[in-house]
Design a protein around this motif. Sequence first.
Motif, PDB file in Angstrom:
ATOM      1  N   PHE A  48       1.011  -1.158   0.010  1.00 13.45           N
ATOM      2  CA  PHE A  48      -0.039  -0.186  -0.255  1.00 13.45           C
ATOM      3  C   PHE A  48       0.938   1.242   0.074  1.00 13.45           C
ATOM      4  N   THR A  49       0.326   2.149  -0.765  1.00 13.49           N
ATOM      5  CA  THR A  49       1.153   3.596  -0.845  1.00 13.49           C
ATOM      6  C   THR A  49       0.623   4.649   0.090  1.00 13.49           C
ATOM      7  N   TYR A  50       1.517   5.385   0.726  1.00  7.91           N
ATOM      8  CA  TYR A  50       1.120   6.559   1.548  1.00  7.91           C
ATOM      9  C   TYR A  50       2.213   7.837   1.165  1.00  7.91           C
ATOM     10  N   GLU A  51       1.618   9.082   1.786  1.00  9.51           N
ATOM     11  CA  GLU A  51       2.404  10.113   1.564  1.00  9.51           C
ATOM     12  C   GLU A  51       3.350  10.295   2.597  1.00  9.51           C
ATOM     13  N   LEU A  52       4.719  10.425   2.406  1.00 10.10           N
ATOM     14  CA  LEU A  52       5.651  10.476   3.098  1.00 10.10           C
ATOM     15  C   LEU A  52       5.499  11.676   4.290  1.00 10.10           C
ATOM     16  N   ASP A  53       4.975  12.882   3.909  1.00 12.46           N
ATOM     17  CA  ASP A  53       5.138  13.993   4.698  1.00 12.46           C
ATOM     18  C   ASP A  53       3.922  13.851   5.667  1.00 12.46           C
ATOM     19  N   THR A  54       2.641  13.184   5.437  1.00 11.12           N
ATOM     20  CA  THR A  54       1.723  13.373   6.333  1.00 11.12           C
ATOM     21  C   THR A  54       1.304  11.990   6.639  1.00 11.12           C
ATOM     22  N   GLU A  55       1.949  10.816   6.307  1.00 15.07           N
ATOM     23  CA  GLU A  55       1.536   9.472   6.592  1.00 15.07           C
ATOM     24  C   GLU A  55       2.700   8.448   7.312  1.00 15.07           C
ATOM     25  N   GLN A  56       3.334   8.918   8.137  1.00 14.21           N
ATOM     26  CA  GLN A  56       4.585   8.295   8.593  1.00 14.21           C
ATOM     27  C   GLN A  56       4.003   7.315   9.735  1.00 14.21           C
ATOM     28  N   TYR A  57       3.585   6.234   9.606  1.00 18.44           N
ATOM     29  CA  TYR A  57       2.988   5.527  10.714  1.00 18.44           C
ATOM     30  C   TYR A  57       4.118   4.478  11.117  1.00 18.44           C
ATOM     31  N   ASP A  58       3.884   4.114  12.521  1.00 18.24           N
ATOM     32  CA  ASP A  58       4.585   3.025  13.125  1.00 18.24           C
ATOM     33  C   ASP A  58       4.189   1.631  12.435  1.00 18.24           C
ATOM     34  N   TYR A  59       3.065   1.409  12.305  1.00 22.79           N
ATOM     35  CA  TYR A  59       2.555   0.165  11.728  1.00 22.79           C
ATOM     36  C   TYR A  59       1.649   0.826  10.463  1.00 22.79           C
ATOM     37  N   CYS A  60       1.614  -0.288   9.370  1.00 19.71           N
ATOM     38  CA  CYS A  60       1.034  -0.069   8.332  1.00 19.71           C
ATOM     39  C   CYS A  60      -0.519  -0.120   8.542  1.00 19.71           C
ATOM     40  N   PRO A  61      -1.215   0.734   8.328  1.00 22.00           N
ATOM     41  CA  PRO A  61      -2.790   0.586   8.677  1.00 22.00           C
ATOM     42  C   PRO A  61      -3.431  -0.288   7.750  1.00 22.00           C
ATOM     43  N   ASN A  62      -2.994  -0.752   6.744  1.00 24.39           N
ATOM     44  CA  ASN A  62      -3.660  -1.748   5.909  1.00 24.39           C
ATOM     45  C   ASN A  62      -3.397  -2.801   6.505  1.00 24.39           C
ATOM     46  N   CYS A  63      -1.955  -3.329   6.734  1.00 20.35           N
ATOM     47  CA  CYS A  63      -1.757  -4.982   7.133  1.00 20.35           C
ATOM     48  C   CYS A  63      -1.154  -5.209   8.386  1.00 20.35           C
ATOM     49  N   GLY A  64      -0.807  -4.110   9.097  1.00 20.20           N
ATOM     50  CA  GLY A  64      -0.253  -4.010  10.357  1.00 20.20           C
ATOM     51  C   GLY A  64       1.165  -4.280  10.543  1.00 20.20           C
ATOM     52  N   GLN A  65       2.020  -4.191   9.536  1.00 22.92           N
ATOM     53  CA  GLN A  65       3.319  -4.478   9.537  1.00 22.92           C
ATOM     54  C   GLN A  65       4.210  -3.248  10.327  1.00 22.92           C
ATOM     55  N   LYS A  66       5.049  -3.620  11.229  1.00 24.75           N
ATOM     56  CA  LYS A  66       5.611  -2.694  11.934  1.00 24.75           C
ATOM     57  C   LYS A  66       6.736  -2.058  10.895  1.00 24.75           C
ATOM     58  N   ILE A  67       6.851  -0.698  10.993  1.00 25.01           N
ATOM     59  CA  ILE A  67       7.647   0.062  10.018  1.00 25.01           C
ATOM     60  C   ILE A  67       8.925   0.472  10.702  1.00 25.01           C
ATOM     61  N   LYS A  68      10.059   0.446   9.911  1.00 22.65           N
ATOM     62  CA  LYS A  68      11.522   1.021  10.551  1.00 22.65           C
ATOM     63  C   LYS A  68      11.923   2.270   9.727  1.00 22.65           C
ATOM     64  N   TRP A  69      11.649   3.260  10.434  1.00 28.02           N
ATOM     65  CA  TRP A  69      11.946   4.570   9.865  1.00 28.02           C
ATOM     66  C   TRP A  69      13.397   5.072  10.099  1.00 28.02           C
ATOM     67  N   CYS A  70      14.239   4.553  10.629  1.00 31.28           N
ATOM     68  CA  CYS A  70      15.564   4.966  10.846  1.00 31.28           C
ATOM     69  C   CYS A  70      16.435   4.919   9.895  1.00 31.28           C
ATOM     70  N   LYS A  71      16.269   3.967   9.096  1.00 35.62           N
ATOM     71  CA  LYS A  71      17.269   3.926   7.878  1.00 35.62           C
ATOM     72  C   LYS A  71      16.467   4.317   6.645  1.00 35.62           C
ATOM     73  N   VAL A  72      15.448   5.046   6.667  1.00 33.26           N
ATOM     74  CA  VAL A  72      14.859   5.702   5.551  1.00 33.26           C
ATOM     75  C   VAL A  72      15.514   7.129   5.171  1.00 33.26           C
ATOM     76  N   LYS A  73      16.061   7.208   3.943  1.00 36.49           N
ATOM     77  CA  LYS A  73      16.635   8.474   3.608  1.00 36.49           C
ATOM     78  C   LYS A  73      15.597   9.251   2.480  1.00 36.49           C
ATOM     79  N   HIS A  74      15.281  10.453   2.524  1.00 43.47           N
ATOM     80  CA  HIS A  74      14.496  10.962   1.487  1.00 43.47           C
ATOM     81  C   HIS A  74      14.856  12.412   1.417  1.00 43.47           C
ATOM     82  N   GLY A  75      14.285  13.041   0.146  1.00 42.07           N
ATOM     83  CA  GLY A  75      14.242  14.214   0.014  1.00 42.07           C
ATOM     84  C   GLY A  75      15.820  14.982  -0.101  1.00 42.07           C
TER      85      GLY A  75
END
Length: 75
Positions: A48-75
């Motif tokens: 599932f696709t989300y907006e990076l600036d407004t939808e940074q969840y700890d868990y995916c709202p669709n499937c419940g997968q825990k998300i690891k943000w510490c290694k994400v580089k953007h912008g």
Amino acid sequence: MGNNISKTLQEIAVAVEKQIPMTPDVWGDGYADGYPVYDQWDCPRCGFTYELDTEQYDYCPNCGQKIKWCKVKHG
């Protein structure tokens, strides 16, 4: 009854797997000042696709997968 136990154990295994953080796929489809703008992210489990600036969840709202943000580089 054994089939119900097997199904329950499979559901538990999937739920436990979703607690292992996964890094999302970050991407963009536009440019600003000649540089790519990375403003979308996809859940690494369900896609599932989300907006990076407004939808940074700890868990995916669709499937419940825990998300690891510490290694994400953007912008």
